[in-house]
Design a protein around this motif. Structure first.
Motif, PDB file in Angstrom:
ATOM      1  N   VAL A 242       0.908  -1.269  -0.089  1.00 31.16           N
ATOM      2  CA  VAL A 242       0.134  -0.048   0.212  1.00 31.16           C
ATOM      3  C   VAL A 242       0.863   1.099  -0.039  1.00 31.16           C
ATOM      4  N   TRP A 243       0.377   2.350  -0.366  1.00 25.01           N
ATOM      5  CA  TRP A 243       0.835   3.606  -0.388  1.00 25.01           C
ATOM      6  C   TRP A 243       0.255   4.389   0.923  1.00 25.01           C
ATOM      7  N   SER A 244       1.009   4.007   1.893  1.00 19.08           N
ATOM      8  CA  SER A 244       0.510   4.161   3.440  1.00 19.08           C
ATOM      9  C   SER A 244       0.579   5.682   3.597  1.00 19.08           C
ATOM     10  N   VAL A 245      -0.461   6.300   4.374  1.00 19.00           N
ATOM     11  CA  VAL A 245      -0.596   7.643   4.699  1.00 19.00           C
ATOM     12  C   VAL A 245      -0.974   7.696   5.971  1.00 19.00           C
ATOM     13  N   GLY A 246      -0.214   8.819   7.002  1.00 16.48           N
ATOM     14  CA  GLY A 246      -0.537   8.894   8.220  1.00 16.48           C
ATOM     15  C   GLY A 246      -0.468  10.095   8.856  1.00 16.48           C
ATOM     16  N   ARG A 247      -1.053  10.606   9.910  1.00 16.63           N
ATOM     17  CA  ARG A 247      -0.994  12.180  10.627  1.00 16.63           C
ATOM     18  C   ARG A 247       0.659  12.072  10.818  1.00 16.63           C
ATOM     19  N   VAL A 248       1.264  11.006  11.306  1.00 16.96           N
ATOM     20  CA  VAL A 248       2.535  11.358  12.074  1.00 16.96           C
ATOM     21  C   VAL A 248       3.345  10.796  11.032  1.00 16.96           C
ATOM     22  N   GLN A 249       3.293   9.562  10.490  1.00 14.73           N
ATOM     23  CA  GLN A 249       4.426   8.973   9.486  1.00 14.73           C
ATOM     24  C   GLN A 249       4.661   9.874   8.414  1.00 14.73           C
ATOM     25  N   THR A 250       3.507  10.392   7.919  1.00 13.09           N
ATOM     26  CA  THR A 250       4.061  11.362   6.242  1.00 13.09           C
ATOM     27  C   THR A 250       4.684  12.532   6.679  1.00 13.09           C
ATOM     28  N   PRO A 251       4.492  13.208   7.659  1.00 13.22           N
ATOM     29  CA  PRO A 251       5.435  14.442   7.963  1.00 13.22           C
ATOM     30  C   PRO A 251       6.630  14.076   8.182  1.00 13.22           C
ATOM     31  N   THR A 252       6.786  12.844   8.958  1.00 22.22           N
ATOM     32  CA  THR A 252       8.015  12.366   9.308  1.00 22.22           C
ATOM     33  C   THR A 252       9.122  11.917   7.946  1.00 22.22           C
ATOM     34  N   LEU A 253       8.216  11.155   7.217  1.00 24.15           N
ATOM     35  CA  LEU A 253       8.793  10.970   5.991  1.00 24.15           C
ATOM     36  C   LEU A 253       9.218  12.223   4.924  1.00 24.15           C
ATOM     37  N   ALA A 254       8.414  13.172   5.087  1.00 21.79           N
ATOM     38  CA  ALA A 254       8.763  14.658   4.494  1.00 21.79           C
ATOM     39  C   ALA A 254       9.966  15.129   5.039  1.00 21.79           C
ATOM     40  N   LEU A 255      10.135  14.790   6.342  1.00 16.66           N
ATOM     41  CA  LEU A 255      11.520  15.419   6.763  1.00 16.66           C
ATOM     42  C   LEU A 255      12.574  14.793   6.211  1.00 16.66           C
TER      43      LEU A 255
END
Length: 915
Positions: free
Chosen positions: A193-206
């Motif tokens: 899956v292309w997982s999206v989450g409130r915490v994990q996606t901003p962390t990935l963005a960093l």
């Protein structure tokens, strides 16, 4: 005794239940609870319940369909977490007892503790009253006082509403965004899956942002100068610098790319001028110095994030490994206090406890005995910086319990225990005193600087040690007058050639710090204030977030560094283009947290907040469902002229950079151009700047690439391939790869007249894989000759105005299947013989040295499926030992078991969506 005379106390952890029973006294230990004349005390183990998955709410959600989104439940329902049903039933049986008059919430003093209790209370299906025990200190006296001042549970309803809203909003965002994004981005060639989450996606963005900063960097050569000087007593060196240099006032994003520094010389002419001036005045060199005493204050105690950062920096341990070790030291060994804390302080009534702990250690001969005795002699120092109720949240700082190890610790447990113990002792010791020296040597107009620092009084460094080998000594320039300008002798000057380096990739220590302090980069003052102390995620979940990003193939860990993969970078990029980039920004957490805090104060209603979350989720789904790929890149400038057709322009798309004359139709047009540069090569993301450079220069580089397994790195030059996009080449442009198409890259080709699937096939061995195309062209069906057209039994009809010229008939083909097997599969190098056996017999022999994603060895045979794909058939231990090489089961597996596996996989995917 009255019929209903007892209260049921529910704690968040077994250890807390024991502390309460010990402090109150008069309890008898039962199997799963404590009992006295006034109380039953039992415990949870964190969250015992979880929200239902979408497919459990409605079976239609088993299939991930865009038309079924958004999923907005009228009511959020809970179920027991795996393995917790028995514990829940035991708590429920206690709650239903006739002698239980009500329930006491003794879970941790915070939002999550409130949610854990309320989930259990609802599960028990009792209407009995509840009270709230709010403890920030766990001393016996604090516990007894806490029981005297308990409040009604209803007084914490606002806190309970905020807790539920946090959990439910995470579910809404995660489940809906993950399904919507997965359906739009997933292709036949991508798994998972292309997982999206409130915490994990901003962390990935960093991580993704830093990875792009790293990849976009191009080395710039520069010079530095080192001078050697001498006095009558010693020699020393100094680095040239420009005293007039001023650092520009740039924000952090721009500053990371700024390469100018006071000691760098980017011009050969400037270097020549400096050397000329130096030679002219080399006999007139003078030096002066300033010596200052600098105080290095003792460190704070550890919270979990700080412990993880320090363990990563000092020991190279991941955040997950650190947490696991700290948890074992807490649960199994009883040597540390609760580790999942965000506080670096202790309650003000813990002074005596700390004194007793240090007294225990001072009585035992260890490497820390001397430090403990020193503290006992001086008393606890720095108490104002350590004991403060205001900064104690659900839990206090991580410290030793005072209990001595009953067995020898080793591995991670020993390392983390040693680190915490040293930090604990260092916090109560004197400050370290350094002598810092800055010496400036002038030769004409040129300045050279020498900096050293000498540890004068070790203080807390005596037990904690030095961070680096930075301690050094420099004799005084002038013993009688230390600050006087003194003539010195010039020995030599050495120009050194260097090149700028890219911004360093994030380590886990740095990432944890960014997650903790991400509020500093937010312009909105109210939102920034909310995140100032909390950041994104919690100390208990940040390690799990990082590990999830790795499991979902968004991030790779290489040594201490974290590298965003092409998949991770593309996700962050496309979210910003749809645009639903709020999902990848820390502001989303800040805005939610801001509203939750208002709710805790009674300033915002639960219903109002959830409606806003429903609206936000619906907007995300609608934008994801309706965006067009071409539209989200249409405003980007082209990257250059197409090197193949020479007429088109190369522009960016989701999967690659392609010629704008490409035609997405089945009918090939005359002006169609199929040139494309894919966005990934050898595990490296191919960014726009690289593509522009290759299109402009024809030969570009060198650029960093990894090997096929992503385990080692090297530099490569790149050139254009008409079909493959870009390929590796020598510095002079000589290709290291074939310039032509995929089928010509074949290293070996072999025809099999018949395979296990009763079809012929052609094996192709490429650089990275074995492939077989089942169903070759039927050579018995010859193309129809144009010379025999007039003898056809079916001449053109008279109604046709003009007969079209006859074309050779295309050879008829049987239905084809493609089988592909990587040459390196799960860490194992597959052989051509393995693949032949696989095609001919339908199975490889048992292979014993596969490795899972977590590095665990397993044994399996590969079985060929009717659709050409392969599947693992795990081998029994007998087969692993060579006692039984048969991998085929004696009986066909039941269909039900296969279904169970599918359900389990679906469930896991759904769980991945919520964080």
């Amino acid at each position: 005794m009255d019929k209903a005379s007892k209260w049921l106390v529910i704690t968040e952890k077994p250890s807390v239940a024991g502390d309460l029973a010990k402090a109150l006294g008069g309890f008898e230990k039962k199997s799963d609870h404590y009992e006295s004349q006034q109380y039953y005390i039992t415990w949870a183990v964190g969250h015992l319940l979880e929200l239902l998955e979408p497919e459990e709410l409605d079976p239609k959600y088993k299939r991930w369909l865009l038309q079924d989104l958004p999923i907005l439940p009228n009511e959020f329902q809970y179920k027991p977490k795996k393995g917790q049903t028995e514990r829940l039933q035991h708590i429920k049986s206690l709650a239903k007892k006739n002698d239980v008059m009500g329930l006491i919430n003794a879970c941790d003093a915070g939002r999550e503790g409130e949610l854990i209790f309320r989930e259990i209370y609802d599960f028990c299906e009792q209407n009995k009253p509840s009270k709230r025990l709010w403890l920030q200190s766990m001393t016996p006296e604090a516990i007894r006082n806490g029981f005297k001042v308990m409040k009604r549970g209803s007084e914490y309803d606002n806190l309970g509403d905020a807790a539920r809203c946090r959990a439910e909003s995470d579910w809404l965002i995660g489940m809906n965004a993950t399904r919507a994004v997965t359906k739009r981005l997933k292709s036949r060639n991508t798994k998972g899956v292309w997982s999206v989450g409130r915490v994990q996606t901003p962390t990935l963005a960093l991580i993704a942002k830093r990875e792009l900063d790293h990849l976009k960097h191009r080395p710039q050569p520069y010079f530095t100068l080192e001078g050697r000087f001498s006095t009558v007593t010693h020699e020393y060196s100094g680095a040239w610098f420009d005293p007039n240099f001023k650092k520009p006032n740039l924000d952090e994003d721009d500053l990371i790319h700024y390469v100018e520094k006071e000691d760098r010389i980017f011009s050969q002419d400037k270097l020549d001028d400096i050397l000329k001036d130096f030679e002219k005045h080399r006999k007139q060199a003078t030096a002066s110095e300033v010596r200052k005493e600098s105080k290095e204050i003792a460190p704070q105690l550890f919270d979990l994030t700080l412990l993880q950062r320090e363990a990563n920096r000092k020991l190279g341990m991941s955040a997950s490994r650190t947490l696991q070790a700290a948890q074992r030291l807490y649960e199994k060994h009883k040597l540390l206090t609760y580790p999942r804390t965000d506080s670096r302080y202790l309650p003000e009534d813990y002074v005596e406890n700390v004194t007793n702990v240090i007294k225990e250690f001072s009585a035992v001969p260890t490497e820390f005995t001397k430090a403990c005795k020193t503290i006992m002699k001086t008393g606890l120092l720095n108490k104002d910086r350590i004991f403060n109720n205001k900064f104690v949240s659900d839990h206090f700082a991580i410290i030793p319990t005072g209990q001595l190890p009953t067995e020898k610790l080793d591995g991670d447990d020993a390392r983390i225990y040693n680190l915490v113990l040293k930090r604990f002792l260092a916090a109560f010791m004197t400050h370290a005193i350094w002598a810092k020296v800055e010496r400036i040597t002038k030769v004409g107009e040129q300045h050279f600087r020498t900096r050293v620092q000498d540890l004068q009084e070790p203080g807390w460094r005596e037990v904690y040690g030095l961070d680096t080998e930075e301690e050094s000594k420099l004799p005084k320039l002038n013993e009688k007058n230390p600050e006087a300008v003194t003539p010195v002798q010039t020995e030599e000057i050495s120009p050194l050639q260097n090149a700028t380096k890219p911004p360093a990739r994030l380590t886990e220590a740095k990432l944890l710090s960014l997650m903790e302090h991400c509020g500093k980069s937010i312009a909105d003052e109210e939102i920034a204030e909310v995140l100032k102390d909390k950041g994104i995620g919690t100390p208990a979940t940040r390690a799990e977030v990082i590990e999830n990003l790795i499991v979902k193939e968004y991030v790779n860990r290489t040594g201490k560094s974290l590298r965003a993969t092409s998949k991770g970078i593309r996700l962050v990029d496309v979210l910003s283009r749809i645009p639903i980039d709020m999902l990848s920004k820390v502001e989303l957490t800040g805005e939610i947290e801001y509203d939750l805090r208002k709710m805790e104060k009674g300033l915002k209603k639960r219903s109002e907040f959830m409606q806003e979350m429903f609206d936000f989720t619906s907007s995300v789904v609608e934008k994801t469902r309706t965006f067009e790929y071409d539209a989200i890149y249409k405003n980007d400038p082209t990257l250059g002229r197409c090197p193949v057709c020479k007429n088109g322009k190369v522009f960016e798309g989701f999967w690659g950079y392609k010629c704008n004359l490409a035609v997405n139709t089945k009918e090939k047009e005359e002006n169609e151009c199929n040139f494309i540069i894919w966005k990934e090569k050898n595990h490296r993301y191919i960014d726009r700047s690289l593509v522009e450079e290759v299109l402009t220069s024809k030969i570009a580089g060198p650029f960093e690439f990894s090997n096929s397994t992503g385990t080692s790195f090297h530099e490569e030059y790149l050139t254009i391939s008409p079909v493959k996009g870009i390929i590796f080449c020598e510095q002079d442009g000589t290709p290291k790869e074939s310039l032509t198409g995929y089928d010509i890259v074949v290293l070996h080709e072999e025809y099999l007249p018949e395979t296990f699937l009763k079809k012929p096939g052609t094996i192709k061995v490429t650089e990275t894989a074995y492939m077989c195309e089942f169903g070759a062209v039927d050579q018995t069906l010859k193309p129809e000759s144009t010379d025999n057209a007039q003898e056809s039994d079916n001449p053109p009809k008279k109604t046709r105005k003009k007969a079209a010229p006859k074309k050779p008939a295309k050879p008829k083909k049987v239905k084809k299947l493609i089988s592909r097997m990587p040459r390196i599969l799960c860490g194992k190098e597959m052989t051509l013989d393995d693949y032949k056996s696989f095609l001919i017999t339908g199975s490889t022999p048992p292979i014993v040295d596969f490795k899972s994603k977590k590095g665990r060895p397993f044994a399996a045979a590969l079985h060929l499926k009717e659709n050409g794909n392969f599947e693992f058939k795990f081998v029994s231990r007998k087969a692993l030992l060579g006692e039984d090489t048969s991998t085929a089961p004696k009986k066909a597996p039941k269909k039900a078991s296969n279904k169970a596996k599918v359900v389990k996989k679906t469930k896991k995917s759904a769980e991945e969506a919520t964080e």
